[in-house]
Write a protein that holds these residues in place. Structure first.
Motif, mmCIF file in Angstrom:
data_model
loop_
_atom_site.group_PDB
_atom_site.id
_atom_site.type_symbol
_atom_site.label_atom_id
_atom_site.label_comp_id
_atom_site.label_asym_id
_atom_site.label_seq_id
_atom_site.Cartn_x
_atom_site.Cartn_y
_atom_site.Cartn_z
ATOM 1 N N UNK B 163 0.844 -1.186 0.000
ATOM 2 C CA UNK B 163 0.000 0.000 0.000
ATOM 3 C C UNK B 163 0.881 1.238 0.000
ATOM 4 N N UNK B 164 0.236 2.365 -0.220
ATOM 5 C CA UNK B 164 0.958 3.621 -0.087
ATOM 6 C C UNK B 164 0.080 4.562 0.710
ATOM 7 N N UNK B 165 0.633 5.673 1.112
ATOM 8 C CA UNK B 165 -0.169 6.625 1.861
ATOM 9 C C UNK B 165 0.557 7.950 1.976
ATOM 10 N N UNK B 166 -0.147 8.916 2.524
ATOM 11 C CA UNK B 166 0.352 10.284 2.583
ATOM 12 C C UNK B 166 0.141 10.812 3.992
ATOM 13 N N UNK B 269 -6.073 -9.103 3.873
ATOM 14 C CA UNK B 269 -6.371 -7.689 3.629
ATOM 15 C C UNK B 269 -5.323 -6.719 4.137
ATOM 16 N N UNK B 271 -1.777 -4.969 4.295
ATOM 17 C CA UNK B 271 -0.629 -4.853 3.394
ATOM 18 C C UNK B 271 0.647 -5.347 4.069
ATOM 19 N N UNK B 274 3.983 -0.600 3.560
ATOM 20 C CA UNK B 274 3.338 0.629 3.086
ATOM 21 C C UNK B 274 4.430 1.652 2.778
ATOM 22 N N UNK B 276 5.059 5.365 2.579
ATOM 23 C CA UNK B 276 4.445 6.627 2.994
ATOM 24 C C UNK B 276 5.206 7.791 2.389
ATOM 25 N N UNK B 583 -0.617 -0.434 -4.688
ATOM 26 C CA UNK B 583 -1.767 -1.173 -5.207
ATOM 27 C C UNK B 583 -1.867 -1.117 -6.728
#
Lengths: 95, 984, 195
Positions: B163-166, B269, B271, B274, B276, B583
């Motif tokens: 996953x990735x995120x901010x 489900x 990840x 991740x 970030x 993703x």
């Protein structure tokens, strides 16, 4: 990079599309004597300095404003961000 | 099962017993162990083979800088090579395997490379595989590929999601050692939004590895209490197992969080990792320091480790590196290792200190002014040979040697924005230079402050300083702690060593290799690096670069700062491709755009094609059709015979309004729009400023001040962008407003001689759409099916009598079903993009293949459309002489003389007789199709002076495929050249 | 001329259903919302003040400042660009919202129907911020009620409208990418619901 949008505040550069030298605003007069030469220079002879550069960015994933961003291409320091429309008007563009 | 080297104390959870295997053999460790600590606890020193010489190797460090203890973890799709055993958290059931050996770790056939080491020196590849040239691809490259490399991947798909995120914060603190924790407490208490990230699974850094007290309690207890306080603050986000891997522009950092690397498999489900992207107003780098080795002969045997790592294993993991340990140091820090081990009851056989004035040691023999000159032990260290200050040699029995050559501050992230570190004489190390990334400050060991008290203090003060910039008041409160000065005499390598002395363990670079590079004049550090591969392995030389620089400095007679460092670039530690991809994998690689008829087309068994992000129906196979051509031919014939329907929603639609809307279109299109009457549509050609055709479409005038223009599917975004540029930057005072409405309307082309009859069953009766009332190129707002608002355009791409009808998108699915139901009486067919393409080629309409970025309006046969009476983008430069030569390419049709032969796009036109080469090139085929109406292959081509050459017989050469087809040059309008069908 | 089309065309939601889709996770609920009509309003040059006044008279609320939204009894308004806004209202009552607004602002504004250009999801629950921080580069934690940003979610350009700080957001994205956008939302909802 983070671009400080004049209306929206700091926004990530990924939301923008880059065009290039802000001189692209100064489109020549098509009826001038030297129109062909002027258009040639306008289109092909743009500055690409290592240092402070005024350039056009488009907030495509945002409010669709074209911006004139003054950026140091060596350090990526952004010293000024203006709405391109204001810049264009200030430079005498109109209809 | 006995963990032979497990000591008492430490921070492992002895109640938790974790079983794991290494090379198939079962072992046990405890919660809080890493694979490295657990292996050492079990007396396993041999963990891998080196990259080039296949030398036996063990663990050298206790952290992410580890060069040697690389293993394969897990199996199948989760198999992961080159994992550092020092950062792999032990979990129950872990399967680890050693790498780069065959048939086994103890007996590795490739160890023969070690005997060939005189041959495999620096620049070996460059010198050896030069000749014969042909051998490279067939022999050298495959052989090298087989012999080199470390771990293997399974080749199976990774079953995990990434996953990735901010994240956004006031202050990002990188590293949660004493400096980072102190900074986080200071900033957190002041109410700032703080992110504290550390690559370790336990916060505390060296506080967990040392026996120092902080504020009167054990350092690790202080760290634990600090973490508990931080965890209670809503404004602080604690990110363990998170490595900040890069510092980017304007306070943006990249960080990898290993969410589920410490378990056998993520829960459903979850990840695995991740990535970030952290946008920080300020950042405080508290990344600590890395201890560096001293090179001596055979300094790579399993058991030879960093002194700080030996101490970490003993204090944090309660593991003795071996029953007998010796220490080799040039500074006081090495003595701490001896003292801590002795306190834990480990036998320290000697402390060898290069300094003549070395401090006394209690409980071990001290050799001041001595050096380690060699080591023994085939698969693990058995003894070291030293030369004493008096010049005698002596062998010291030890299963582990703890080496300390001083500490290098972890300046990496300070250099990611072109910054260069600067030399500190006291530390004999590089410290952060003045050009830090914007918004970054450095504290603790990373800034060259190596004491615990110094780290706590600079961390707190750093936080106060950066928060003051942000207008947040904070107070530094620093607990009492150890504050010993650094006492070190630089010592890089033992020069009298006879054997090979390793500098870069992971890439097998020795002192000798650096000498050879120097001898061959590769003296610049950047050349040195690439010639010897020093620091180019996955560890990026964290433990080796300084040693290499020091040796080179010595050889060139320059100082280390004069010699300089290579660039530090992201990532700080390796990042998996999975984390970078997030993703965006498989069919979710990019978003998909579905047309309003998508579900219906899927039911009909349509074959889809991707056009940009759009999925468009390419054709609709019917039962019995086994080849796509059967479907496409049928769709074309049925449309031309009666009526067909095609979803054309994907064409870009831009709503243009304002008092100056017409004037604006005059400027962005090459042809004129000012005089287009309301209720009419006109074809428009858009040029680039250089005079080259850019895009085409139609503009429909719904009111004096209201147009709806269409763009091609592919260029919708670009045209909109260009129109905004014209509106905001070129003619800012025109009263014109733009907005995209592409998705708001479901639009269908209804084409064929019965199209009007079909539409008359749909369009409400009060709208007269007869030829007289609604002629060719008419447009208007109508209602359909009893009152639903719709837009109707009488335009044609197929060359048939045709319309396009648009309804609000939510009714698009119902609309296609209604058209099919009502059209049954006319044997209506749906047609896809292939039939659409065939019909436009038959009609001679230019499309993307013709508007290919090199063609002008003149080339496309539309030269006269370019208005000379008005200013528009591209008209001035379209008049350049070079674009208007007498023999300019013109759009023509081509038809094979022998109807059984096929024209292919891309073929080049040559004179019927004569040479086939570039010098005699006359043009090229842009589009080709089989025309079921003409029962022949046909093509569109750009041919020099083509308009004047109709009737000429030429050949199409396609040397790539060996084709050579005789064709006749004909009009591009194969079907209904006079456009009669359009107007009935 | 036989005109036989007598049946009423049936509307479909952006996700292709006849009923809006609802997905419930621990801490997040995602509801497709097809029931809002949308219309863009752009002030004509030189008529900005008149446009604002007429819009306020019709909507009962001032056109909001950049990056803001505002609501009245029956309408919501989002700033979308310089001198440009998006107005929303109940679809059943205002299916022809575009003509209503055009009548109101007349030649002081350019008005364009946008209803079906967009798919719309209402996202609410205690985990909304965790959800969006995995999807878009926006400081969602700092967004207060009626803050609006345009951003990119899995490469799909979207409006993110904070209805209640930390608790409820409206996401609007291009209708053709509804499935991709929805997929991104529920994937991330699945992850954040695990914590």
């Amino acid at each position: 990079m983070i671009i400080d949008h004049p209306l929206l505040g700091p926004r990530d550069a990924q939301e923008f599309v880059y065009l290039g030298d802000a001189d692209l605003i100064n489109r020549p007069d098509w009826q001038a004597e030297d129109a062909a030469d002027a258009f040639h220079d306008y289109l092909y002879l743009r500055d690409n300095p290592a240092g402070v550069h005024r350039e056009l960015w488009y907030h495509e994933q945002g409010d669709r404003s074209w911006l004139v961003v003054t950026r140091d291409t060596l350090t990526h320091e952004i010293s000024k961000v203006e709405l391109a429309r204001d810049v264009a008007r200030a430079q005498g563009r109109g209809r | 099962m006995k963990q032979v080297n497990r000591l008492s104390g430490g921070l492992v959870d002895r109640d938790q017993v974790l079983g794991f295997t290494f090379d198939g053999k079962r072992y046990e460790g405890h919660g809080g162990d890493t694979l490295a600590s657990a292996l050492l606890a079990n007396g396993v020193r041999l963990m891998g083979r080196s990259f080039k010489y296949h030398r036996p190797r063990g663990v050298m460090t206790a952290g992410s800088e580890e060069p040697d203890a690389l293993v394969e973890l897990r199996s199948g799709g989760r198999q992961e090579p080159n994992t550092r055993a020092t950062v792999a958290e032990l979990f129950d059931g872990m399967q680890a395997r050693s790498q780069n050996r065959w048939p086994s770790l103890r007996h590795d056939m490739m160890a023969v490379n070690d005997r060939l080491s005189n041959f495999l020196t620096a620049g070996f590849y460059y010198k050896t595989f030069m000749w014969p040239k042909a051998f490279w691809e067939k022999l050298y490259e495959p052989t090298i590929r087989h012999a080199a490399g470390l771990g293997r991947v399974s080749g199976e798909d990774d079953p995990d999601v990434y996953d990735k995120g901010f994240l956004h914060c006031d202050l990002l603190i990188i590293g949660a050692g004493p400096a980072g924790l102190s900074a986080a407490l200071t900033a957190g208490r002041a109410g700032a939004r703080v992110i504290l990230a550390d690559e370790d699974f336990a916060f505390g850094g060296r506080l967990n590895a040392e026996m120092f007290e902080v504020g009167g309690e054990a350092g690790s207890d202080w760290a634990k209490a600090a973490v508990a306080e931080l965890a209670s603050m809503g404004n602080v986000r604690l990110m363990a197992r998170t490595t900040v891997v890069g510092a980017f522009d304007h306070g943006v950092y990249g960080a990898v969080e290993r969410v589920a690397d410490h378990v056998a498999a993520p829960v459903e489900g979850q990840p695995r990792q991740v990535f970030w992207r952290i946008t920080s107003k300020r950042a405080l780098l508290c990344a600590g320091a890395t201890e560096r080795p001293i090179a001596f002969a055979n300094n790579d045997r399993p058991g030879i480790m960093m002194a700080s790592a030996v101490r970490s294993f003993a204090n944090r993991w309660a593991v003795a590196a071996h029953e007998t340990v010796a220490v080799f140091t040039n500074n006081d820090d090495g003595h701490r290792t001896a003292a801590d081990l002795i306190a834990k009851g480990v036998r320290v056989t000697a402390v060898i200190d290069t300094r003549a004035d070395a401090p006394a040691v209690e409980g071990a023999e001290l050799f001041a002014g001595a050096q380690v000159i060699d080591s023994r032990g085939r698969l693990g260290l058995e003894s070291v040979r030293i030369r004493t200050a008096q010049g005698f040699t002596r062998d010291i029995v030890c299963g582990a040697l703890a080496v300390s050559g001083g500490w290098n501050p972890n300046v990496h992230l300070t250099c990611h924005q072109r910054g260069r570190p600067q030399w500190d004489e006291t530390l004999a190390a590089f410290v952060p230079g003045p050009d830090l990334p914007v918004g970054m400050l450095v504290a603790g060991a990373a800034s060259g402050v190596l004491s615990t008290e110094g780290a706590l203090r600079t961390g707190a003060e750093g936080a106060v300083a950066v928060l003051a910039d942000l207008g947040i008041a904070a107070t530094a409160a620093v607990p009492q702690a150890e504050d010993a000065p650094v006492d070190l005499t630089p010592f890089w390598h033992v020069s009298e060593s006879k054997g090979r002395a390793w500098i870069d363990m992971q890439n097998d670079v020795t002192v000798k290799d650096i000498k050879l590079a120097h001898q061959e004049n590769f003296v610049s550090v950047e050349h040195l690096k690439r010639y010897t591969t020093l620091g180019m392995a996955t560890d990026q030389g964290k433990t080796s670069n300084m040693g290499g620089l020091a040796v080179m400095a010595e050889l060139t007679g320059k100082s280390i700062p004069e010699t300089g460092t290579t660039m530090f670039r992201p990532p700080y530690t390796p990042v998996s491709f999975g984390a970078l991809a997030g993703r965006a994998v498989g069919k979710h690689f990019h978003p998909v755009r579905e047309t309003p008829s998508h579900n219906w087309a899927t039911e009909r068994g349509a074959v889809f094609v991707e056009v940009g992000d759009w999925l468009r129906a390419q054709w609709f196979p019917q039962p019995g059709e086994t080849h796509w051509r059967q479907s496409v031919d049928r769709e074309v014939l049925a449309t031309r015979r009666s009526v067909g329907v095609c979803d054309v929603t994907t064409l870009g639609k831009i709503d243009v309004q304002g008092a100056d809307a017409a004037e604006f279109l005059n400027k962005v299109y090459a042809n004129a729009f000012a005089k287009l009457p309301v209720g009419k549509v006109r074809y428009g050609l858009m040029l680039r400023e250089d005079g080259i055709a850019y895009d085409d479409g139609t503009a429909a005038r719904f009111a004096e001040d209201h147009f709806v223009v269409t763009t091609t599917t592919a260029n919708a975004v670009l045209v909109y962008r260009q129109m905004e540029f014209a509106r905001q930057c070129l003619w800012p005072d025109l009263d014109v407003q733009l907005i995209s409405t592409t998705e708001a309307w479901a639009q269908y082309a209804v084409a064929g001689p019965n199209s009007r009859k079909l539409l008359e069953k749909i369009v409400d009766p009060r709208f007269d759409i007869s030829n007289e009332a609604f002629p060719f190129m008419a447009c208007g707002e109508v209602t359909i099916c009893g009152g639903l608002r719709a837009r109707l355009f009488r335009i044609s791409f197929s060359g048939e009598l045709a319309y396009e009808i648009a309804v609000p998108t939510r009714y698009g699915d119902a609309m296609i079903r209604a058209l099919m139901d009502e059209g049954e009486a006319f044997d209506v067919v749906p047609y896809g993009t292939e039939a659409l393409g065939v019909m436009r080629i038959e009609k001679g309409h230019a499309a993307g293949n013709e508007l290919n970025g090199t063609t002008t309006a003149l080339n496309l046969g539309m030269g006269r459309m370019v208005s000379k009476k008005k200013d528009c983008i591209g008209n001035t430069l379209s008049e350049r002489a070079g674009l208007n030569m007498a023999d300019a390419l013109k759009l023509v049709g081509v038809k094979p003389v022998d109807a059984t032969q096929a024209v292919k796009a891309g073929g080049h036109l040559m004179a019927k007789e004569g040479p086939v080469d570039a010098a005699h090139d006359q043009g090229y085929v842009t589009s080709a199709a089989y025309s079921p109406i003409l029962e022949s292959s046909i093509g569109l081509a750009l041919l020099k002076n083509g308009a004047a050459r109709l009737g000429e017989v030429m050949r199409i050469a396609n040397p790539l495929e060996g084709d050579d087809v005789e064709v006749e040059i004909v009009s591009a309008h194969f079907v209904d050249p006079d456009g009669e069908k359009l107007r009935v | 001329m036989g005109r036989s089309c007598v049946y009423k065309l049936k509307a479909m939601t952006a996700l292709g259903g006849t009923k809006p889709r609802v997905d419930v996770f621990a801490g997040v609920k995602i509801s497709e919302n097809p029931d809002r009509a949308l219309v863009s309003v752009s002030a004509r040059q030189g008529h900005e003040t008149v446009c604002r006044e007429r819009a306020r008279a019709f909507l009962g609320v001032d056109l909001p400042a950049p990056a803001r939204a505002a609501s009245s009894e029956g309408f919501g308004v989002l700033w979308i660009g310089p001198d440009a806004w998006m107005v929303e209202a109940d679809h059943t009552r205002h299916e022809l919202l575009a003509s209503e607004i055009k009548t109101a602002v007349a030649d002081a504004g350019s008005v364009v129907e946008q209803t079906d250009g967009w798919c719309r999801f209402e996202v609410e629950g205690s985990k909304v911020c965790d959800l969006f921080e995995r999807l878009c580069n926006v400081d969602v934690q700092a967004m207060l009620g009626d803050a609006v940003v345009r951003t990119s979610i899995h490469h799909v350009g979207c409006y993110l409208w904070c209805r209640e700080a930390g608790a409820a957001f409206t996401v609007m994205g291009p209708r053709s990418s509804a499935a991709s956008l929805h997929h991104a939302l529920i994937e991330s909802a699945g992850v954040v619901s695990l914590d």
